[in-house]
Motif scaffolding. Structure first.
Motif, PDB file in Angstrom:
ATOM      1  N   GLY A 198       0.841  -1.192   0.000  1.00 45.06           N
ATOM      2  CA  GLY A 198       0.000   0.000   0.000  1.00 45.06           C
ATOM      3  C   GLY A 198       0.872   1.237   0.000  1.00 45.06           C
ATOM      4  O   GLY A 198       2.045   1.206  -0.376  1.00 45.06           O
ATOM      5  N   ASN A 199       0.305   2.360   0.440  1.00 40.84           N
ATOM      6  CA  ASN A 199       1.093   3.582   0.596  1.00 40.84           C
ATOM      7  C   ASN A 199       0.950   4.077   2.026  1.00 40.84           C
ATOM      8  O   ASN A 199       0.281   3.454   2.843  1.00 40.84           O
ATOM      9  CB  ASN A 199       0.647   4.654  -0.414  1.00 40.84           C
ATOM     10  N   GLU A 200       1.584   5.191   2.344  1.00 38.56           N
ATOM     11  CA  GLU A 200       1.574   5.690   3.719  1.00 38.56           C
ATOM     12  C   GLU A 200       0.161   5.932   4.224  1.00 38.56           C
ATOM     13  O   GLU A 200      -0.196   5.533   5.336  1.00 38.56           O
ATOM     14  CB  GLU A 200       2.386   6.979   3.804  1.00 38.56           C
ATOM     15  N   SER A 201      -0.654   6.552   3.405  1.00 42.83           N
ATOM     16  CA  SER A 201      -2.015   6.884   3.811  1.00 42.83           C
ATOM     17  C   SER A 201      -2.826   5.634   4.133  1.00 42.83           C
ATOM     18  O   SER A 201      -3.482   5.554   5.165  1.00 42.83           O
ATOM     19  CB  SER A 201      -2.701   7.697   2.711  1.00 42.83           C
ATOM     20  N   SER A 202      -2.785   4.649   3.245  1.00 40.15           N
ATOM     21  CA  SER A 202      -3.595   3.445   3.453  1.00 40.15           C
ATOM     22  C   SER A 202      -3.081   2.623   4.627  1.00 40.15           C
ATOM     23  O   SER A 202      -3.863   2.146   5.461  1.00 40.15           O
ATOM     24  CB  SER A 202      -3.618   2.595   2.180  1.00 40.15           C
ATOM     25  N   ALA A 203      -1.758   2.453   4.721  1.00 38.67           N
ATOM     26  CA  ALA A 203      -1.197   1.638   5.801  1.00 38.67           C
ATOM     27  C   ALA A 203      -1.490   2.251   7.163  1.00 38.67           C
ATOM     28  O   ALA A 203      -1.911   1.554   8.102  1.00 38.67           O
ATOM     29  CB  ALA A 203       0.308   1.479   5.602  1.00 38.67           C
ATOM     30  N   LEU A 204      -1.287   3.566   7.302  1.00 39.13           N
ATOM     31  CA  LEU A 204      -1.509   4.202   8.597  1.00 39.13           C
ATOM     32  C   LEU A 204      -2.989   4.267   8.947  1.00 39.13           C
ATOM     33  O   LEU A 204      -3.356   4.201  10.122  1.00 39.13           O
ATOM     34  CB  LEU A 204      -0.878   5.589   8.619  1.00 39.13           C
ATOM     35  N   ALA A 205      -3.855   4.368   7.937  1.00 42.19           N
ATOM     36  CA  ALA A 205      -5.294   4.362   8.211  1.00 42.19           C
ATOM     37  C   ALA A 205      -5.741   2.987   8.713  1.00 42.19           C
ATOM     38  O   ALA A 205      -6.597   2.897   9.604  1.00 42.19           O
ATOM     39  CB  ALA A 205      -6.069   4.748   6.956  1.00 42.19           C
ATOM     40  N   ILE A 206      -5.185   1.919   8.152  1.00 39.17           N
ATOM     41  CA  ILE A 206      -5.498   0.579   8.649  1.00 39.17           C
ATOM     42  C   ILE A 206      -5.024   0.433  10.093  1.00 39.17           C
ATOM     43  O   ILE A 206      -5.753  -0.077  10.959  1.00 39.17           O
ATOM     44  CB  ILE A 206      -4.853  -0.497   7.753  1.00 39.17           C
ATOM     45  N   ALA A 207      -3.801   0.893  10.361  1.00 42.70           N
ATOM     46  CA  ALA A 207      -3.277   0.843  11.724  1.00 42.70           C
ATOM     47  C   ALA A 207      -4.160   1.647  12.681  1.00 42.70           C
ATOM     48  O   ALA A 207      -4.424   1.229  13.814  1.00 42.70           O
ATOM     49  CB  ALA A 207      -1.846   1.375  11.750  1.00 42.70           C
ATOM     50  N   GLU A 208      -4.631   2.793  12.213  1.00 45.86           N
ATOM     51  CA  GLU A 208      -5.516   3.640  13.025  1.00 45.86           C
ATOM     52  C   GLU A 208      -6.809   2.916  13.366  1.00 45.86           C
ATOM     53  O   GLU A 208      -7.238   2.883  14.524  1.00 45.86           O
ATOM     54  CB  GLU A 208      -5.806   4.933  12.264  1.00 45.86           C
ATOM     55  N   GLY A 209      -7.448   2.328  12.353  1.00 42.49           N
ATOM     56  CA  GLY A 209      -8.686   1.601  12.597  1.00 42.49           C
ATOM     57  C   GLY A 209      -8.491   0.422  13.530  1.00 42.49           C
ATOM     58  O   GLY A 209      -9.332   0.140  14.397  1.00 42.49           O
ATOM     59  N   LEU A 210      -7.382  -0.301  13.362  1.00 47.08           N
ATOM     60  CA  LEU A 210      -7.064  -1.431  14.243  1.00 47.08           C
ATOM     61  C   LEU A 210      -6.973  -0.997  15.701  1.00 47.08           C
ATOM     62  O   LEU A 210      -7.565  -1.610  16.592  1.00 47.08           O
ATOM     63  CB  LEU A 210      -5.726  -2.043  13.822  1.00 47.08           C
ATOM     64  N   TRP A 211      -6.212   0.083  15.944  1.00 48.77           N
ATOM     65  CA  TRP A 211      -5.971   0.473  17.331  1.00 48.77           C
ATOM     66  C   TRP A 211      -7.190   1.152  17.959  1.00 48.77           C
ATOM     67  O   TRP A 211      -7.463   0.976  19.152  1.00 48.77           O
ATOM     68  CB  TRP A 211      -4.742   1.363  17.432  1.00 48.77           C
TER      69      TRP A 211
END
Length: 473
Positions: free
Chosen positions: A100-113
């Protein structure tokens, strides 16, 4: 507990590896079979779902890209929440976001946490499952952005914990103490004023609301001032801190209303969480937070309908309803803000049921006297954070509803119509600087979980303000 998000050049023993839209990094090739690749690249019938498969003891998950027209960042936050459910179902607690890219990866991490949040200090039996580790591929993100995400997630957790805390424990005094403790951790100062100083300031609104209580009020001044701030004058945040609201003598109905009124300090929690996040991330913005706090009780000395009180700035207010108390404590804080000569003041409050009736729990109401350019930036921050805002008019026509026969102003309109705007017009009277009011009554505390948002406190406002500050000027 700080968000366990780490940058890594390759996965190191994670239970689950997440890819996006069938994209595989070269580092994954040695760990995955051609057959597994083929199955992962199949398209599900529902664009919101994902495909999983196992190869050599590792579970792979392929998250689909959003459909055209959908908000990309929010899509991946929701995907992160769905990934949490999947990981719980297979009892795997660590994940590596590999493509993915920075935006998608960090958004997934955000939703997870955000989905991982639990408030369980009073339970003997804690939840059995929680995410232990979130790895992000080093090549698709930067340490600065990861640290920024961790800061805002920690701020949201801080705010959620404050709101979820029972009111018999989180008194006004205790809330001020916890905010001060947060300052020691994040790097901001807190000055806590008690009853004596509040009286000296002549904060008649805060003192009146506190009259029925057996517990002391507080007025907390939070200041985060980095070495080289972008703004010459401070941005002031004001948060409504009614730690428990019975409605006072204008008593609320107990069913489906009073039982959740510990949430009436959601604005104060959002201010505290946003400053915690900004200080943790080291944002170059000078911020001052003002939190007037008390409970609102129908005690023997309680103020009542028909009373006239004098506010900090000398304005007299005829009290029509003691359940319209939030605007009284906010008004004193807004008057205090004049002393700070702010560049901009934003207040946040769980203020009116009218806001919920108008737009439900998916957004907050926005109004104020700040420039259209400032409003536009805040609205954009709302879209970026998905803590969305809907602007309401603040026309002078509405001020007629606040006219009193015996005082300068009433604390309630003459009709039940446009209550969210009437409350805004009341607050406007106590400002002489660029100002915005955000009524977060709908999204601050949810009756049931939704995606990455839990039942109860959501921490609404923290991500919004952080996004606004991050791109300020």
């Amino acid at each position: 507990m700080s968000a366990p998000i780490k940058l890594k050049s390759k996965h190191q023993g994670e239970d689950v590896i997440c890819i996006i839209d069938g994209e595989f990094s070269s580092a994954l090739d040695a760990h995955i079979t051609a057959e597994t690749k083929k199955s992962l690249r199949a398209k599900p019938a529902d664009w919101q779902s994902f495909i999983s498969a196992s190869s050599k003891g590792i579970t792979y998950v392929n998250i689909q890209k959003p459909k055209d027209g959908k908000n990309s960042t929010e899509h991946y936050r929701i995907a992160g929440a769905a990934l949490w459910d999947f990981m719980k179902s297979i009892n795997k607690a660590s994940v590596h976001l590999a493509t993915g890219n920075e935006s998608s990866a960090l958004a997934i991490a955000e939703g997870l946490w955000l989905k991982n949040y639990r408030f369980e200090p009073y339970k003997k039996k804690k939840s059995a499952f929680e995410i232990k580790h979130i790895g992000v591929q080093k090549e698709i993100s930067s340490k600065k952005e990861v640290d920024s995400l961790i800061a805002v997630l920690d701020g949201i957790y801080f705010a959620r914990d404050l709101v979820n805390e029972p009111a018999n424990i989180l008194t006004a005094v205790e809330m001020a103490k916890r905010i001060k403790d947060g300052g020691k951790q994040a790097g901001y100062k807190v000055d806590i004023m008690g009853r004596t100083k509040i009286k000296a300031l002549k904060m008649g609104g805060l003192l009146a609301v506190n009259q029925g209580s057996t517990k002391d009020p507080t007025f907390s001044v939070i200041e985060y001032k980095p070495a080289k701030p972008k703004n010459k004058k401070p941005i002031v945040l004001v948060g409504k801190g009614i730690v428990y609201d019975t409605g006072g003598l204008s008593l609320k109905p107990t069913l489906n209303s009073m039982d959740i009124m510990k949430c009436d300090m959601g604005g104060a929690a959002a201010v505290a969480g946003a400053i915690f996040a900004a200080a943790t991330a080291g944002l170059p913005i000078h911020i001052v937070g003002l939190i007037p706090a008390t409970d609102n009780q129908p005690g023997p000395d309680a103020y009542g309908p028909g009373d006239v009180i004098t506010m900090m700035d000398g304005t007299t207010v005829e009290v029509m309803n003691t359940d319209a108390e939030g605007r009284l404590v906010l008004a004193d804080a807004l008057a205090y803000a004049k002393k700070l000569k702010p560049e901009l003041t934003i207040d946040l409050a769980t203020l009116t049921g009218s806001a919920i009736a108008a737009i439900g729990t998916y957004a907050a109401a926005l109004m104020g006297s700040a420039s259209d350019a400032t409003k536009s930036k805040l609205l954009e921050a709302g879209t970026n954070s998905w803590e969305r805002l809907v602007e309401f008019p603040l026309w002078d026509d509405y001020e007629n509803d606040l006219k009193s026969d015996i005082a300068d102003i009433k604390n309630l309109g003459s009709s039940p119509l446009a209550g969210v705007i009437i409350a805004g017009k009341f607050l406007e009277r106590f400002t002489d600087y660029p100002w915005l009011h955000i009524d977060i009554a709908g999204p601050a505390f949810l009756p049931s979980a939704r995606g990455y948002l839990p039942k109860g406190a959501t921490g609404f406002g923290v991500n919004l303000l952080f996004s606004f500050f991050k791109d300020y000027k």
